[in-house]
Structures are given as C-alpha cells and as structure tokens.
Write an enzyme that holds these catalytic residues in place. Structure first.
Site, PDB file in Angstrom:
ATOM      1  CE1 TYR A  53      24.429  13.371   1.617  1.00  0.00           C
ATOM      2  CE2 TYR A  53      22.362  11.709   2.360  1.00  0.00           C
ATOM      3  CZ  TYR A  53      23.072  12.726   2.198  1.00  0.00           C
ATOM      4  OH  TYR A  53      22.051  13.745   2.591  1.00  0.00           O
ATOM      5  CE  LYS A  58      19.187  12.061   0.714  1.00  0.00           C
ATOM      6  NZ  LYS A  58      18.699  11.692   2.077  1.00  0.00           N
TER       7      LYS A  58
HETATM    8  P1  NAD Z   1      10.045  15.311   6.968  1.00  0.00           P
HETATM    9  O1  NAD Z   1       9.465  13.867   6.885  1.00  0.00           O
HETATM   10  O2  NAD Z   1      10.206  15.664   8.876  1.00  0.00           O
HETATM   11  O3  NAD Z   1       8.783  16.220   6.118  1.00  0.00           O
HETATM   12  C1  NAD Z   1       8.706  16.709   4.862  1.00  0.00           C
HETATM   13  C2  NAD Z   1       7.653  17.373   4.919  1.00  0.00           C
HETATM   14  O4  NAD Z   1       6.813  16.966   3.900  1.00  0.00           O
HETATM   15  C3  NAD Z   1       6.227  17.694   6.318  1.00  0.00           C
HETATM   16  O5  NAD Z   1       6.322  18.271   6.777  1.00  0.00           O
HETATM   17  C4  NAD Z   1       5.114  17.393   5.547  1.00  0.00           C
HETATM   18  O6  NAD Z   1       3.805  17.398   6.190  1.00  0.00           O
HETATM   19  C5  NAD Z   1       5.538  17.429   3.985  1.00  0.00           C
HETATM   20  N1  NAD Z   1       4.321  16.569   3.208  1.00  0.00           N
HETATM   21  C6  NAD Z   1       3.628  16.287   2.534  1.00  0.00           C
HETATM   22  N2  NAD Z   1       3.025  15.524   1.448  1.00  0.00           N
HETATM   23  C7  NAD Z   1       3.178  14.634   2.633  1.00  0.00           C
HETATM   24  C8  NAD Z   1       3.731  13.415   2.615  1.00  0.00           C
HETATM   25  N3  NAD Z   1       2.710  13.029   1.455  1.00  0.00           N
HETATM   26  N4  NAD Z   1       3.611  12.203   3.380  1.00  0.00           N
HETATM   27  C9  NAD Z   1       4.801  13.276   4.619  1.00  0.00           C
HETATM   28  N5  NAD Z   1       4.589  13.836   4.155  1.00  0.00           N
HETATM   29  C10 NAD Z   1       4.140  15.126   3.776  1.00  0.00           C
HETATM   30  O7  NAD Z   1      10.637  14.577   5.773  1.00  0.00           O
HETATM   31  P2  NAD Z   1      12.274  15.625   5.827  1.00  0.00           P
HETATM   32  O8  NAD Z   1      13.716  14.414   6.658  1.00  0.00           O
HETATM   33  O9  NAD Z   1      12.291  16.680   6.264  1.00  0.00           O
HETATM   34  O10 NAD Z   1      13.529  15.393   4.130  1.00  0.00           O
HETATM   35  C11 NAD Z   1      12.544  16.105   3.475  1.00  0.00           C
HETATM   36  C12 NAD Z   1      13.606  15.517   2.195  1.00  0.00           C
HETATM   37  O11 NAD Z   1      14.777  16.486   2.158  1.00  0.00           O
HETATM   38  C13 NAD Z   1      13.669  13.755   2.171  1.00  0.00           C
HETATM   39  O12 NAD Z   1      13.483  14.534   0.394  1.00  0.00           O
HETATM   40  C14 NAD Z   1      15.085  13.899   1.939  1.00  0.00           C
HETATM   41  O13 NAD Z   1      15.139  13.491   1.376  1.00  0.00           O
HETATM   42  C15 NAD Z   1      15.808  15.411   2.519  1.00  0.00           C
HETATM   43  N6  NAD Z   1      16.497  15.615   3.419  1.00  0.00           N
HETATM   44  C16 NAD Z   1      17.970  16.176   3.380  1.00  0.00           C
HETATM   45  C17 NAD Z   1      18.887  16.477   4.397  1.00  0.00           C
HETATM   46  C18 NAD Z   1      20.016  16.279   3.347  1.00  0.00           C
HETATM   47  O14 NAD Z   1      21.020  16.420   4.432  1.00  0.00           O
HETATM   48  N7  NAD Z   1      20.523  16.796   1.707  1.00  0.00           N
HETATM   49  C19 NAD Z   1      18.644  15.124   5.619  1.00  0.00           C
HETATM   50  C20 NAD Z   1      17.142  15.451   5.670  1.00  0.00           C
HETATM   51  C21 NAD Z   1      16.152  15.030   4.490  1.00  0.00           C
END
Ligand code: NAD
Length: 363
Positions: free
Chosen positions: A219, A134
C-alpha cells in the site's frame, strides 16, 4: 486474518466527517434492460466474509452469485446468509466447470498470495473476467503470465486495489496533479501492524511470497506511485529482526527508499512487529497527509492549510461496481493487471536491495 489485523483495518470504518470534495467520485446506476453482473468469490476467508460479501449487498451493478471453497463446512452458512443458489457453489477441484455457469460473470480471487496465479488463469480460461486480490502474485513472471492469459482470452483482469476508489486517496492524487502546493519534495509512506498467530499463511514464505512488504507495504508503494504521479527508478532497503522466531521465513521490519525522478525520494517502512500507518507528501509550498491512511475507512487527512474529510464510504462496493461498470460500458478497468505487475517489479527490486545491501534499479 486474525482479529487484531481485521480490527485495525476496520476500526475507523464508521467514521463520518464533513464533505469537502466528492466531485470526482463515480456513482453507479444499472442501465435499463441490463442485469447485475454475477460475482463468485474464490476463498471464503476473512476478507471475503467480512468485507467483500457484505459490500456485495450494497453494490448497484454486480451481486454475489457464487462461491468457490476448499472447506465444505462453510457452504451451508454462506448459502443461507448470502442467498446463494447451491448450483453456483464450487470446490477448488471442480472450479473449471464455472465456464458453463451463466450466473457468474466475474471471478474474484481472495486466496493466499501463492494461489492467485493459478486461480486467475483458470478463471480466465473458463471465460470469466477476474479481480485478483493484492499482491497480484508472488513473482513478476506470474503477473506477466496472468496478463498474457487475459489478453489471449479477451477478458478483463483487475487487481483488488480498493484505494483507487476512495475519496481521500482521490483527493491526494488531485492535489498532486493540480500542483496545489507546487512541486513535490519528499514522501513518507509506511504501513505495518503487529501480527498474531505464528502458524498463519502470512508468515509462510511459500504461501505469502514474503512478509509485510507483500501484505501491507504494498500500500505504501502504491501510494507513493499514485501520490507522486511518477514511477520509481531505483531502491535501497534494509531489514531489521528482533529475533522473534515467528519471522523465520519472512522479513519482520523493512525500511526502503524509493528514488523517483528529479531527486524526489519516498522514505518507506513496513512491519509485522508494530503498528505504523501514514502517507505524507511534502511539496514546495506545503504538505498533505493521511494518517491513518490505508484501512477500510475512517482516515484522518489534512493539508498544511486545512482538514481533509469525507463521510463514511464503502471502498469495496465502489471498487467492484467500478469494475462492473467498465465491463458493462466495454471500457478498460482503471486498475488493470499492469498496476499489479509494476508493484511486483518494485517488490522484487526491494527484496534484492534488502538481500544485497546494494541500490537496485527498477526496470
Ligand atoms: P484468510 O487467511 O482469512 O483466508 C484465506 C482463505 O484461503 C481461507 O478461506 C482458506 O481456507 C483459504 N485457503 C486455501 N488454501 C489455503 C492454504 N494453503 N493456507 C491457508 N488458507 C488457504 O486470508 P484473507 O485475509 O482473506 O486474505 C486473502 C487474500 O486477500 C490475500 O491475498 C490478501 O492479501 C488479500 N487481502 C486483501 C485485502 C484488501 O484490503 N484488499 C484485505 C485482506 C486480505
């Protein structure tokens, strides 16, 4: 994801309470002569590393078999920590070759929001089922294209809405569906936190599509939809800024009011400036609420009569097993692309209402 966000989402994860209703929770067992389905995580950031990969060590119907990353330095650690075969490791560039890999049935897209559309479509075209995090994408149009591609290639597309599998949220739905406290009169739903690092993608409009509404306000939207069992008709919205330069591109604090049928209003808030987290449903004869309400566990729930409490529960394991179960049984996922699309329609209407100051109908 910076530590404070992870901490607040996970801080209550180990909480245990008395069991009052687990009847509607699914439990999974792998049918005889069936192999666990293989999942590849695309994007090895915070959510993949600290939630999904660990949950995949507990799943019954699926397992972590592959990874897709743009950061080669992460590969060795992941391969050894999660026992992944090196031939199941892909980069963003060679990702389409995943189509020839029989060890991967499901691709789970866990990238910044603006990348969901591209990677979901590439995975579907490679013949894989997809779970997309999401928000499903940054626009309604992108969501529609993702759904159309899934249909075209005959693969299932799900959105990472883990709370559809959580016992507390299932109980909220049950209380509404059974009208335990009569007709609904009012809903309060809010989710926000103080964001850290000003350079992160979540504050970049192009990558995130928006601010806290896209990230955590979603959410609150979800909860008012399944908490009422209805769809909103119109929305009004107001944004507030303190002048903090972090919020040059995205909203900082946003209040919005979702108008549901029969005069039911959901009063909602989301913010990247302060912590707030609640779902409260007021009905004719009582209320029910969760606060905290949307993290990875440790919810506190009560009705106007009694506490709502369940033992610790792994939402992500249940969500991924739930999807794998649908694939094994050949039935549609209960959290399909249309769920993500509907939220995106509401989000676009909220942003329009925020910008124009007008009430916007949700079509
Ligand atoms: P994060 O910043 O920790 O990780 C992002 C990942 O994408 C990293 O591995 C990074 O290297 C990669 N990436 C590739 N291209 C990038 C760019 N241009 N800029 C930045 N990063 C890049 O993020 P996250 O918290 O893991 O979130 C990722 C996704 O998961 C999002 O869509 C977020 O909304 C979703 N999420 C959902 C939940 C949930 O509870 N369902 C919780 C956290 C995150």
């Amino acid at each position: 994801m910076e530590t404070n966000r992870r901490k607040f989402l996970g801080q209550f994860g180990a909480g245990v309470g008395a069991l009052s209703m687990l009847g509607s929770l699914d439990t999974y067992a792998l049918p005889e002569n069936t192999k666990k389905l293989g999942i590849a995580l695309v994007g090895l950031g915070s959510y993949s590393e600290f939630q999904l990969a660990p949950a995949l060590q507990q799943t019954k119907l699926c397992q972590l078999t592959g990874i897709v990353t743009g950061t080669p330095a992460k590969v060795d650690k992941w391969v050894s920590k999660f026992k992944i075969d090196k031939k199941n490791v892909y980069t963003y560039e060679n990702f389409d070759k995943i189509k020839d890999n029989e060890n991967i049935d499901i691709v789970y897209v866990v990238l910044p929001n603006s990348m969901h559309h591209e990677f979901t479509i590439r995975a579907l075209k490679a013949g894989k089922h997809v779970i997309c995090e999401k928000p499903m994408a940054n626009t309604v149009k992108e969501c529609e294209e993702m759904i159309a591609t899934a249909k075209q290639v005959g693969k299932q597309l799900s959105v990472g809405y883990r709370l559809h599998f959580d016992p507390y949220h299932l109980e909220i739905r049950r209380l509404t569906a059974e009208k335990t406290y009569g007709n609904l009169m009012h809903i309060e739903a809010n989710f926000g936190f103080g964001i850290g690092d000003p350079t992160q993608w979540r504050l970049n409009k192009k990558l995130a599509g928006g601010g806290p509404l896209m990230d955590v306000g979603i959410y609150a939207i979800q909860a008012t939809r399944y908490g009422s069992g209805l769809e909103p008709l119109a929305v009004t919205a107001q944004q507030f800024k303190t002048g903090n330069p972090k919020f040059k591109e995205v909203e900082e604090t946003l209040l919005f009011q979702l108008e549901y049928p029969n005069g039911l209003v959901a009063n909602c808030a989301t913010s990247y400036a302060f912590y707030i987290e609640k779902l409260k449903i007021y009905a004719e004869k009582g209320f029910y609420e969760l606060s905290p309400a949307y993290g990875y566990g440790g919810f506190k729930g009560r009705t106007s009569e009694k506490e709502i409490s369940y033992p610790a529960f792994n939402q992500q394991a249940a969500q991924m097993d739930g999807f794998a179960d649908c694939l094994i049984q050949n039935k549609p996922t209960k959290v399909g692309g249309s769920e993500g699309l509907q939220d995106m329609k509401i989000i676009e209407a909220i942003y329009k209402a925020m910008e124009t100051g007008q009430k916007v109908e949700i079509k």
